[in-house]
Scaffold this active site. Structure first.
Site, PDB file in Angstrom:
ATOM      1  N   GLY A 214     -23.658  -3.028 -20.082  1.00 59.86           N
ATOM      2  CA  GLY A 214     -22.447  -3.183 -19.544  1.00 59.86           C
ATOM      3  C   GLY A 214     -21.528  -2.282 -20.016  1.00 59.86           C
ATOM      4  N   ASP A 215     -21.641  -1.308 -20.535  1.00 57.98           N
ATOM      5  CA  ASP A 215     -21.711  -0.003 -20.494  1.00 57.98           C
ATOM      6  C   ASP A 215     -22.371   1.209 -20.563  1.00 57.98           C
ATOM      7  OD1 ASP A 215     -19.079   1.723 -20.925  1.00 57.98           O
ATOM      8  OD2 ASP A 215     -18.737   0.950 -22.988  1.00 57.98           O
ATOM      9  N   PHE A 216     -23.249   1.446 -19.198  1.00 57.43           N
ATOM     10  CA  PHE A 216     -24.084   2.258 -19.233  1.00 57.43           C
ATOM     11  C   PHE A 216     -23.496   3.487 -18.905  1.00 57.43           C
ATOM     12  CE2 PHE A 216     -28.596   3.506 -18.581  1.00 57.43           C
ATOM     13  CZ  PHE A 216     -29.755   3.245 -19.610  1.00 57.43           C
TER      14      PHE A 216
END
EC number: 2.7.1.81
Length: 355
Positions: A214-216
């Site tokens: 979700g926050d790559f």
């Protein structure tokens, strides 16, 4: 979303105390690390080793089941060869601890973990070659496919249906878009929200499901030198935005963040897609939605950063890192349009695969 009142503000002495009390370690070096909503510290104990003390904001600290699953996921990935952090157990054998601190807004409860420190440089600080972008896409797809294998009785807690950073939460941005009043980009943001509802939402049943990191992003991926002019991925950080989602969400998020620091942002998508599809080829509905989902993530970053700066004006420099440059990229992508951007991405991906 967390607010200024929920973000922790531990002092140096509080950090050394909690490290000693919970883990039996004497912190000889403590230095703050950047964080959006939480508080992170680099800790080097005199007993040896390097760690990151992660203190979650008090709002997210209420979601103990979610954070426990995030922590287990990191361990699961590490055991399967991916460069994820692991949590050090406390003296009582717990992977996390709820601690009371007064950070200026009365006593609140904060969830504390001590994670292994992963050496390396954030991707944001290097010039990304097409090969490292390919590797990033491949790593993102690999992470999601490995997490599909994880069995845990509480995976349902990752549904997080109203989590503002989920791409399915794009309609919720309407509650925050007022922070863009007077900015001509507000029209683009509203247009993207509408396109999501009309063109992407009907395709959701056709997307393949998974658990998303979700926050790559370019600050959550570490690299280290691999030869005179090459790099390899050495760390994946910050699983706080994990949620149940779709494979295509992870790819869109990855492309968006890899564009941020690139001198040629439109050239990023092709190698990332090629790397992704070497692990997980897209279906037609996913390919057709990629452009709008990348645009959606730019809008989330821009709007939510503006909103959070109002809550945390002292943290403006860090909070606006992504959105300042993202503003230009969003406008450019909107100007070029879906057909042209997708043509460049998929044509470039095809050419990269033929190298």
């Amino acid at each position: 979303m967390s607010t200024k009142e929920s973000k922790p503000n531990l002092s140096h002495s509080q950090v050394t105390d909690v490290v000693k009390r919970l883990y039996g370690l004497t912190a000889s070096v403590v230095r703050p690390l950047p964080s959006y909503d939480d508080q992170n510290f680099y800790v080097a104990p005199s007993e040896g080793g390097e760690f990151v003390l992660k203190v979650m904001n008090s709002a997210d600290s209420e979601n103990v089941a979610v954070i426990e699953l995030q922590t287990q996921s990191m361990n699961f990935l590490h055991q399967r060869g991916l460069p994820a952090q692991t949590a050090l157990p406390t003296l009582t054998g717990q992977l996390m601890s709820l601690e009371e601190f007064d950070c200026g807004f009365g006593t609140q409860i904060y969830l504390v973990r001590l994670l292994t420190y992963l050496p390396g440089t954030t991707i944001a600080k290097i010039t990304c070659s097409p090969q490292i972008l390919y590797d990033v896409g491949k790593m993102a797809a690999t992470l999601d496919t490995v997490l599909l294998q994880m069995e845990h009785p509480n995976t349902r807690v990752l549904q997080r249906e109203r989590f503002i950073w989920k791409l399915t939460s794009i309609p919720l941005l309407n509650q925050y878009v007022h922070v863009m009043d007077g900015d001509p980009v507000q029209k683009i943001v509203k247009g993207v929200i509408e396109k999501y509802q009309v063109q992407v939402m009907p395709k959701l049943p056709l997307f393949r499901e998974c658990i998303n990191h979700g926050d790559f992003n370019d600050h959550n991926l570490l690299v280290k030198p691999d030869g005179p002019s090459k790099y390899k991925i050495s760390g994946i950080l910050d699983f706080a935005d994990m949620s149940c989602g779709y494979f295509i969400f992870e790819l869109a998020i990855t492309i968006m963040y890899m564009m941020i620091e690139s001198p040629t942002p439109l050239d990023v998508g092709g190698p990332v897609v090629a790397g992704w599809e070497s692990v997980f080829p897209l279906n037609e509905a996913e390919r057709d939605s990629l452009y709008w989902l990348v645009m959606c993530r730019f809008c989330q970053s821009l709007v939510l950063a503006r909103y959070t700066v109002i809550q945390q004006p002292e943290n403006e420099e860090y909070l606006m890192i992504t959105s300042r440059k993202g503003l230009r990229h969003l406008s450019r992508l909107w100007e070029l349009g879906k057909d042209e951007v997708e043509r460049r991405w998929f044509q470039s991906a095809q050419q990269f695969r033929q190298i």
